[in-house]
Design a protein around this motif. Structure first.
Motif, PDB file in Angstrom:
ATOM      1  N   ASP A  36     -70.041 117.614 120.612  1.00 32.94           N
ATOM      2  CA  ASP A  36     -69.837 119.009 120.761  1.00 32.94           C
ATOM      3  C   ASP A  36     -69.970 119.465 118.940  1.00 32.94           C
ATOM      4  O   ASP A  36     -69.174 119.942 118.796  1.00 32.94           O
ATOM      5  CB  ASP A  36     -69.179 119.634 121.179  1.00 32.94           C
ATOM      6  CG  ASP A  36     -69.166 121.131 121.606  1.00 32.94           C
ATOM      7  OD1 ASP A  36     -70.654 121.195 121.034  1.00 32.94           O
ATOM      8  OD2 ASP A  36     -68.543 121.746 121.388  1.00 32.94           O
ATOM      9  N   ALA A  37     -70.639 118.367 118.562  1.00 35.34           N
ATOM     10  CA  ALA A  37     -71.001 118.580 116.411  1.00 35.34           C
ATOM     11  C   ALA A  37     -71.880 119.317 116.443  1.00 35.34           C
ATOM     12  O   ALA A  37     -73.085 119.395 116.867  1.00 35.34           O
ATOM     13  CB  ALA A  37     -71.353 117.225 116.336  1.00 35.34           C
ATOM     14  N   SER A  38     -71.761 120.183 115.585  1.00 33.30           N
ATOM     15  CA  SER A  38     -72.529 121.043 115.461  1.00 33.30           C
ATOM     16  C   SER A  38     -73.598 120.655 113.673  1.00 33.30           C
ATOM     17  O   SER A  38     -73.149 119.221 113.607  1.00 33.30           O
ATOM     18  CB  SER A  38     -72.080 122.471 114.156  1.00 33.30           C
ATOM     19  OG  SER A  38     -71.268 122.310 112.800  1.00 33.30           O
ATOM     20  N   LEU A  39     -74.147 121.357 112.928  1.00 33.18           N
ATOM     21  CA  LEU A  39     -75.070 120.550 112.288  1.00 33.18           C
ATOM     22  C   LEU A  39     -74.590 120.602 111.146  1.00 33.18           C
ATOM     23  O   LEU A  39     -74.480 119.405 110.190  1.00 33.18           O
ATOM     24  CB  LEU A  39     -75.858 122.031 111.929  1.00 33.18           C
ATOM     25  CG  LEU A  39     -77.406 120.733 110.770  1.00 33.18           C
ATOM     26  CD1 LEU A  39     -78.093 119.840 111.752  1.00 33.18           C
ATOM     27  CD2 LEU A  39     -78.173 122.150 110.847  1.00 33.18           C
ATOM     28  N   THR A  40     -73.210 121.151 110.579  1.00 32.39           N
ATOM     29  CA  THR A  40     -72.991 121.319 108.980  1.00 32.39           C
ATOM     30  C   THR A  40     -72.193 119.987 109.584  1.00 32.39           C
ATOM     31  O   THR A  40     -71.694 118.825 108.637  1.00 32.39           O
ATOM     32  CB  THR A  40     -71.590 121.787 109.508  1.00 32.39           C
ATOM     33  OG1 THR A  40     -72.396 123.407 108.676  1.00 32.39           O
ATOM     34  CG2 THR A  40     -70.570 121.998 108.301  1.00 32.39           C
ATOM     35  N   ASP A  41     -71.043 119.603 110.944  1.00 30.96           N
ATOM     36  CA  ASP A  41     -70.466 118.534 111.321  1.00 30.96           C
ATOM     37  C   ASP A  41     -70.945 117.357 111.007  1.00 30.96           C
ATOM     38  O   ASP A  41     -70.923 116.506 110.331  1.00 30.96           O
ATOM     39  CB  ASP A  41     -70.124 118.442 112.553  1.00 30.96           C
ATOM     40  CG  ASP A  41     -69.091 119.866 112.527  1.00 30.96           C
ATOM     41  OD1 ASP A  41     -67.989 119.766 112.011  1.00 30.96           O
ATOM     42  OD2 ASP A  41     -69.259 119.883 113.971  1.00 30.96           O
ATOM     43  N   TRP A  44     -71.181 116.168 107.948  1.00 33.44           N
ATOM     44  CA  TRP A  44     -70.637 115.851 106.786  1.00 33.44           C
ATOM     45  C   TRP A  44     -70.496 114.041 107.981  1.00 33.44           C
ATOM     46  O   TRP A  44     -70.432 112.943 106.413  1.00 33.44           O
ATOM     47  CB  TRP A  44     -69.002 116.056 107.132  1.00 33.44           C
ATOM     48  CG  TRP A  44     -69.042 117.414 106.215  1.00 33.44           C
ATOM     49  CD1 TRP A  44     -69.128 118.947 106.397  1.00 33.44           C
ATOM     50  CD2 TRP A  44     -68.754 117.233 105.016  1.00 33.44           C
ATOM     51  NE1 TRP A  44     -69.637 119.083 105.752  1.00 33.44           N
ATOM     52  CE2 TRP A  44     -68.976 118.859 104.759  1.00 33.44           C
ATOM     53  CE3 TRP A  44     -68.685 115.756 104.054  1.00 33.44           C
ATOM     54  CZ2 TRP A  44     -68.608 118.687 103.078  1.00 33.44           C
ATOM     55  CZ3 TRP A  44     -68.441 116.459 102.660  1.00 33.44           C
ATOM     56  CH2 TRP A  44     -68.569 117.851 102.401  1.00 33.44           C
ATOM     57  N   VAL A  45     -71.117 113.612 109.050  1.00 33.91           N
ATOM     58  CA  VAL A  45     -71.187 112.616 109.019  1.00 33.91           C
ATOM     59  C   VAL A  45     -72.049 111.696 108.330  1.00 33.91           C
ATOM     60  O   VAL A  45     -71.393 110.685 108.149  1.00 33.91           O
ATOM     61  CB  VAL A  45     -72.216 112.321 110.355  1.00 33.91           C
ATOM     62  CG1 VAL A  45     -72.308 110.780 110.824  1.00 33.91           C
ATOM     63  CG2 VAL A  45     -70.829 112.814 111.820  1.00 33.91           C
ATOM     64  N   VAL A  46     -72.957 112.827 107.455  1.00 34.38           N
ATOM     65  CA  VAL A  46     -73.910 111.602 106.226  1.00 34.38           C
ATOM     66  C   VAL A  46     -73.483 111.353 105.160  1.00 34.38           C
ATOM     67  O   VAL A  46     -73.050 110.734 105.118  1.00 34.38           O
ATOM     68  CB  VAL A  46     -74.825 111.818 106.677  1.00 34.38           C
ATOM     69  CG1 VAL A  46     -76.224 111.644 105.379  1.00 34.38           C
ATOM     70  CG2 VAL A  46     -75.630 112.039 107.677  1.00 34.38           C
ATOM     71  N   LEU A  96     -64.193 111.612 113.566  1.00 39.98           N
ATOM     72  CA  LEU A  96     -65.112 110.738 112.575  1.00 39.98           C
ATOM     73  C   LEU A  96     -65.526 111.005 111.448  1.00 39.98           C
ATOM     74  O   LEU A  96     -65.776 110.418 110.939  1.00 39.98           O
ATOM     75  CB  LEU A  96     -66.675 111.255 113.452  1.00 39.98           C
ATOM     76  CG  LEU A  96     -68.122 110.614 113.086  1.00 39.98           C
ATOM     77  CD1 LEU A  96     -67.867 108.610 113.565  1.00 39.98           C
ATOM     78  CD2 LEU A  96     -69.428 110.839 114.263  1.00 39.98           C
ATOM     79  N   LEU A  97     -65.026 112.288 111.668  1.00 39.61           N
ATOM     80  CA  LEU A  97     -65.787 112.587 109.855  1.00 39.61           C
ATOM     81  C   LEU A  97     -65.007 111.614 108.718  1.00 39.61           C
ATOM     82  O   LEU A  97     -65.228 111.382 107.605  1.00 39.61           O
ATOM     83  CB  LEU A  97     -65.722 113.856 109.477  1.00 39.61           C
ATOM     84  CG  LEU A  97     -66.456 115.173 110.508  1.00 39.61           C
ATOM     85  CD1 LEU A  97     -66.705 116.388 110.190  1.00 39.61           C
ATOM     86  CD2 LEU A  97     -68.107 114.983 109.948  1.00 39.61           C
ATOM     87  N   TYR A 208     -69.340 120.385  99.261  1.00 35.86           N
ATOM     88  CA  TYR A 208     -68.370 121.878 100.378  1.00 35.86           C
ATOM     89  C   TYR A 208     -69.242 122.756 100.140  1.00 35.86           C
ATOM     90  O   TYR A 208     -69.475 123.311 101.132  1.00 35.86           O
ATOM     91  CB  TYR A 208     -67.163 121.047  99.785  1.00 35.86           C
ATOM     92  CG  TYR A 208     -66.618 122.210 101.108  1.00 35.86           C
ATOM     93  CD1 TYR A 208     -65.934 121.819 102.245  1.00 35.86           C
ATOM     94  CD2 TYR A 208     -65.663 123.429 100.824  1.00 35.86           C
ATOM     95  CE1 TYR A 208     -65.483 122.544 103.303  1.00 35.86           C
ATOM     96  CE2 TYR A 208     -65.542 124.166 101.501  1.00 35.86           C
ATOM     97  CZ  TYR A 208     -64.963 123.207 103.247  1.00 35.86           C
ATOM     98  OH  TYR A 208     -64.128 124.351 104.117  1.00 35.86           O
ATOM     99  N   GLY A 209     -69.355 123.165  98.780  1.00 37.72           N
ATOM    100  CA  GLY A 209     -69.822 124.813  98.191  1.00 37.72           C
ATOM    101  C   GLY A 209     -71.458 124.363  99.111  1.00 37.72           C
ATOM    102  O   GLY A 209     -71.728 125.246  99.859  1.00 37.72           O
ATOM    103  N   MET A 210     -72.130 123.306  98.900  1.00 38.92           N
ATOM    104  CA  MET A 210     -73.836 123.161  99.465  1.00 38.92           C
ATOM    105  C   MET A 210     -73.706 123.450 100.812  1.00 38.92           C
ATOM    106  O   MET A 210     -74.544 123.742 101.768  1.00 38.92           O
ATOM    107  CB  MET A 210     -73.716 122.577  98.804  1.00 38.92           C
ATOM    108  CG  MET A 210     -74.192 122.384  97.278  1.00 38.92           C
ATOM    109  SD  MET A 210     -76.062 123.573  96.379  1.00 38.92           S
ATOM    110  CE  MET A 210     -75.849 123.238  94.815  1.00 38.92           C
ATOM    111  N   VAL A 211     -72.885 122.662 101.204  1.00 40.56           N
ATOM    112  CA  VAL A 211     -73.032 123.162 102.683  1.00 40.56           C
ATOM    113  C   VAL A 211     -72.211 124.012 103.731  1.00 40.56           C
ATOM    114  O   VAL A 211     -73.180 124.778 104.293  1.00 40.56           O
ATOM    115  CB  VAL A 211     -71.854 121.661 103.649  1.00 40.56           C
ATOM    116  CG1 VAL A 211     -71.098 121.908 104.601  1.00 40.56           C
ATOM    117  CG2 VAL A 211     -72.610 119.937 103.149  1.00 40.56           C
TER     118      VAL A 211
END
Length: 507
Positions: A36-41, A44-46, A96-97, A208-211
């Motif tokens: 149930d991960a968001s696009l932001t998640d 950060w996985v990458v 995971l992150l 982090y600011g970019m995301v």
């Protein structure tokens, strides 16, 4: 075993750490559904992996010189394996992150010690042969990532893209302890921990600011605070590097236009070439309904072209200055990004093929030449520092590319959606929109976002290519005027010498 065992041990670790940069891309939609991960998640996985690798690469090399390169390499493999197990067992996005970041720490220890270990074992013709094999393995890892990720995700499941690292890690540790001798750098070397902390803070706060700008907006307090922290960390890094006896980066190198040009090219290279790829993979599987294997195969025009061109460039481009291959390659990558901005609600993935091929050709030109150009732009005694810096810039560029182009994509999608749908997108990503908005609206919004992100990547590639062509100039006889094939060999051989603390030549 006694002759080529060390090469096998080092190549096992190299293959794993570079494979994990790209293998996760095709698995992102399945990870989103399972956790149930968001696009932001997913960003950060990458990015968590690439950021940790970039932030600690130079420090890991310096620490290995003090503590022992084999010891640090083995510790990196063990940490990488443990983090891979944690990734595979993750029950939520946060776990995971965290595990992906820990993986990056282990990868930095492995990557920073790879070529110095080879340099301590092999000499002369054997060294050249070993570096050639290592380079081929590095290229194969990057090319195999999307397809291997698709096969594992569609087969035993996405968790196996991490579990598969465990038996390889066991073999790598056993073989390294058995056949690789210990080596160290100069006794007077010290680790610049203050500089490492400042640089890590700068890289993390910027990303982090970019995301967060993608979900909260560019003017939000969190976004502005992140960029302010990044600026403060960058100033602190500069102050530290001017004072310490053994800096991560000698700031006087930034007075050399050629070095600045190479660093700008390295920073843009991985970001422009690969920063949009995770979102193309999400689009192909989430919106077009392609399988993970099909999604991996769809990226083969890029990876296949890059491998073929990299092989041919060293043989056929004799006499071509490295600045032309790097600058021209970046222009081709930028053109390829522009060529991918042709999507609409009814488009099939095949329209991406010309652009992917162009990006692959440009990648095949840039990757073999950029480390050699960095070494040629600095005095010989700074070779290790220059090589480590250019590879740090490449990994940081990839992390920033994923963050920036993801923010551009989501910002554009919000502009084309209704208020309620835009709120859903911010909270759960593109996958959360399925079933909440008409299918054609989702397709139109996603393709619009991808087109805008591709244009942004194209502009970045063109600017970086122009900077390289303008700045990376040297008189005849300097290494910058050597062709990619001839420049890469001396650069790599010097990189593998035991003296430089963190010289690595990323594929």
């Amino acid at each position: 075993m006694r002759t080529w065992g060390p090469l096998t041990a080092v190549c096992l670790g190299t293959f794993m750490l570079l494979l994990d940069v790209t293998i996760v891309i095709v698995a992102l939609p399945d990870i989103a559904r399972a956790l149930d991960a968001s696009l932001t998640d997913l960003q950060w996985v990458v990015d968590g992996y690439a950021l940790a690798l970039a932030a600690l690469l130079l420090a890991a090399g310096a620490a290995a010189d003090v503590l022992g390169r084999r010891r640090v390499h083995v510790a990196g493999v063990v940490l990488f394996a443990g983090a891979s197990l944690w990734c595979g067992l993750a029950s939520g996005p946060g776990m995971l992150l965290a595990a992906r970041g820990l993986q990056g720490v282990g990868a930095a220890a492995m990557f920073a010690t790879t070529l110095p270990l080879l340099g301590s074992v092999y000499q002369g013709r054997q060294r050249s042969a070993a570096l050639g094999v290592w380079g081929a393995v590095s290229g194969a890892a990057a090319a195999a990532g999307p397809l291997a990720g698709g096969l594992l995700t569609e087969g035993p499941g996405w968790r196996w893209i991490f579990f598969v690292n465990l038996p390889v890690s066991v073999a790598a540790v056993w073989l390294t302890l058995r056949v690789v001798p210990e080596s160290r750098g100069p006794r007077e070397m010290r680790v610049d921990w203050a500089g490492t902390a400042a640089f890590a803070c700068f890289a993390g706060a910027t990303t982090y600011g970019m995301v967060r700008a993608g979900s909260d907006g560019w003017t939000s307090a969190v976004t502005a605070g992140s960029f302010a922290l990044a600026a403060l960390a960058l100033v602190s890094f500069a102050l530290v590097e001017r004072r310490v006896a053994h800096p991560l980066l000698d700031l006087s190198l930034l007075r050399k236009p050629a070095f600045v040009g190479v660093m700008a090219g390295a920073l843009a290279f991985n970001g422009v070439a690969f920063g949009v790829i995770p979102y193309l993979s999400i689009w192909m599987q989430t919106v077009l309904g392609m399988s993970p294997v099909h999604g991996g195969l769809a990226l083969l025009p890029l990876t296949g072209a890059s491998v073929v061109v990299a092989i041919l460039a060293g043989k056929l481009l004799h006499g071509v200055p490295a600045r032309l291959t790097i600058g021209g390659g970046l222009l081709l990558i930028g053109s390829g990004a522009f060529s991918q901005a042709v999507l609409d609600a009814d488009t099939n993935w095949t329209v991406l093929v010309p652009g992917l091929v162009l990006v692959g050709i440009g990648t095949g030109l840039v990757a073999p030449a950029i480390a050699g150009a960095a070494l040629a732009a600095v005095p010989a005694e700074r070779a290790g520092m220059a090589g480590g810096a250019v590879n740090t810039a490449r990994q940081l560029g990839y992390a920033l590319g994923v963050a920036v182009f993801g923010t551009v994509l989501t910002s554009r999608m919000r502009d084309t959606l209704s208020h309620d749908a835009a709120h859903t997108l911010a909270g759960g990503g593109a996958g959360a929109l399925r079933g909440t908005v008409p299918e054609h609206v989702l397709r139109a919004a996603f393709t619009s976002g991808l087109n805008t992100a591709s244009v942004a990547a194209g502009v970045t590639g063109m600017i970086a290519g122009g900077l390289v062509l303008a700045l990376v100039r040297a008189p005849r006889g300097n290494g910058l005027e050597r062709p990619p094939g001839s420049a890469a060999r001396p650069a790599a051989e010097e990189a593998a010498a035991p003296e430089p603390p963190a010289q690595v030549d990323a594929a």
